[in-house]
Design a protein around this motif. Structure first.
Motif, short mmCIF file in Angstrom:
data_model
loop_
_atom_site.label_atom_id
_atom_site.label_comp_id
_atom_site.label_asym_id
_atom_site.label_seq_id
_atom_site.Cartn_x
_atom_site.Cartn_y
_atom_site.Cartn_z
N LEU A 166 54.22 33.86 64.94
CA LEU A 166 55.31 33.84 63.98
C LEU A 166 56.47 33.02 64.55
N SER A 167 56.99 32.08 63.75
CA SER A 167 58.05 31.19 64.23
C SER A 167 59.21 31.20 63.24
N ALA A 200 55.47 21.25 58.55
CA ALA A 200 54.88 21.37 59.89
C ALA A 200 54.58 19.96 60.39
N ARG A 201 54.88 19.72 61.65
CA ARG A 201 54.68 18.40 62.24
C ARG A 201 53.86 18.53 63.51
N PHE A 202 52.90 17.64 63.67
CA PHE A 202 52.04 17.68 64.85
C PHE A 202 52.84 17.39 66.12
N ARG A 203 52.47 18.10 67.17
CA ARG A 203 53.07 17.85 68.47
C ARG A 203 52.04 18.12 69.55
N ALA A 204 51.98 17.23 70.52
CA ALA A 204 51.12 17.42 71.67
C ALA A 204 52.01 17.54 72.91
N LEU A 248 47.02 27.14 60.16
CA LEU A 248 46.29 25.94 60.55
C LEU A 248 46.38 24.94 59.41
N ALA A 249 46.64 23.68 59.76
CA ALA A 249 46.74 22.64 58.75
C ALA A 249 46.17 21.34 59.32
N VAL A 251 45.13 24.74 55.73
CA VAL A 251 43.80 25.34 55.76
C VAL A 251 43.91 26.86 55.61
N TRP A 252 44.80 27.47 56.38
CA TRP A 252 45.04 28.91 56.22
C TRP A 252 46.44 29.24 56.75
N GLY A 253 46.96 30.37 56.27
CA GLY A 253 48.22 30.89 56.79
C GLY A 253 49.45 30.12 56.36
N PHE A 254 50.45 30.09 57.24
CA PHE A 254 51.74 29.44 57.00
C PHE A 254 52.49 30.10 55.83
N GLY A 255 52.49 31.43 55.80
CA GLY A 255 53.34 32.12 54.83
C GLY A 255 54.81 31.94 55.18
N ILE A 256 55.66 31.92 54.17
CA ILE A 256 57.09 31.65 54.38
C ILE A 256 57.92 32.78 53.78
#
Length: 305
Positions: free
Chosen positions: A89-90, A122-126, A75-76, A55-60
């Motif tokens: 930032l990760s 990117a992987r979902f995590r709760a 956000l995805a 959706v937005w961001g996630f620059g690499i």
């Protein structure tokens, strides 16, 4: 208390909600039904009507001295309809990852040294958060211990060997508009036998009839594509029996081609040939899509002609 803080969302059934009545005793299962119903509805909508994408961001970027892949906040939505939010930032350690995954990596010899390809997902995590005192059981004298009281949704980043492979949805519509197919020669040939006559009929129709003929072709292709769509796993858990994706439902953020580690005087740095974020699927807001569709409908390519 269990030290595992991973959690599963109570979002199994979007078609069953709580029928509350005066004096009703509510337990954990009832509250999970209240929360999970709305969660499951959103997931069902996101997964089928939007699909996985950024959706937005996630620059690499690749930082040489630290040997890290850096990913900016973003956000995805994944293939199971869950929102993936990365707030800061990760980084991913390339050297450590390569050491752990060397058997899965295909190396290429180049004049600069051995290189390899990978992609970032990117992987979902709760996660469970905010521990509070909790009653174990009224039958045990109301003994208390700590339990987590919140679920926090986030995203974790992973490097995956080789370049990414894009999933193709709606192959007939894609063929009708001249877009690349699935890559499966047999499947694409079968789609062509269905779609190519519809496209030829629209192209050869009289100018006054062409809009109606073209609209009919679009409707037919869309109908046949939706007939073919199915949930990914009818025996899935956590509602995946109703959804088009399956775990882990990773969202591709971009490809890293020509990655290599170079050691000079005991210092190891990372280099990359190219960072390609065009391999991701991106969500475009509806206002922009309407404007693009309007411009595309103008003869000779719209306002830029």
């Amino acid at each position: 208390m269990n030290g595992d803080r991973n959690a599963t969302l109570p979002a199994a059934d979007p078609f069953t909600s709580l029928a509350a009545h005066f004096g009703m005793l509510l337990g954990v299962a009832d509250l999970e039904t209240v929360v999970g119903h709305a969660w499951a509805k959103v997931r069902l909508h996101n997964a089928w009507l939007h699909g996985g994408g950024v959706v937005w961001g996630f620059g690499i970027s690749v930082e040489g001295p630290s040997r890290e892949v850096q990913v900016s906040p973003g956000l995805a939505v994944d293939g199971l309809g869950r929102e993936l939010h990365l707030p800061t930032l990760s980084c991913l350690d390339i050297a450590q990852w390569l050491e752990e995954n060397r058997e899965r990596v295909t190396m290429r010899e180049t004049p600069e040294g051995d290189t390899f390809d990978a992609h970032v997902v990117a992987r979902f995590r709760a996660c469970l958060a905010r521990p509070v005192p909790a009653l174990v059981s009224p039958c045990e004298g109301a003994d208390a211990e700590t339990a987590f009281s919140r679920l926090r949704e986030t995203a974790e980043l992973l490097l995956v060997p080789q370049r990414s492979v894009r999933t193709v949805r709606y192959p007939r519509l894609r063929r009708l508009f001249g877009l690349p197919g699935t890559g499966d020669a047999k499947r694409d040939a079968a789609v062509g036998r269905e779609v190519d006559p519809l496209r030829a009929r629209a192209e050869n129709a009289a100018e006054s009839e062409r809009p109606d003929v073209w609209l009919d072709a679009v409707r037919r292709c869309a109908a046949l594509d939706t007939v073919d769509r199915r949930p990914a796993g009818l025996d899935g858990q956590d509602g995946s029996a109703l959804l088009p994706g399956a775990e882990p439902a990773d969202v591709v953020l971009g490809d890293l081609t020509g990655l290599r580690l170079t050691t000079v005087d005991g210092a190891t740095t990372a280099c990359v040939g190219a960072v390609d974020v065009a391999t991701r699927t991106s969500h475009v807001d509806t206002t922009t899509l309407v404007e693009l569709a309007a411009a595309g409908a103008i003869p000779q390519g719209g306002a830029c002609s």
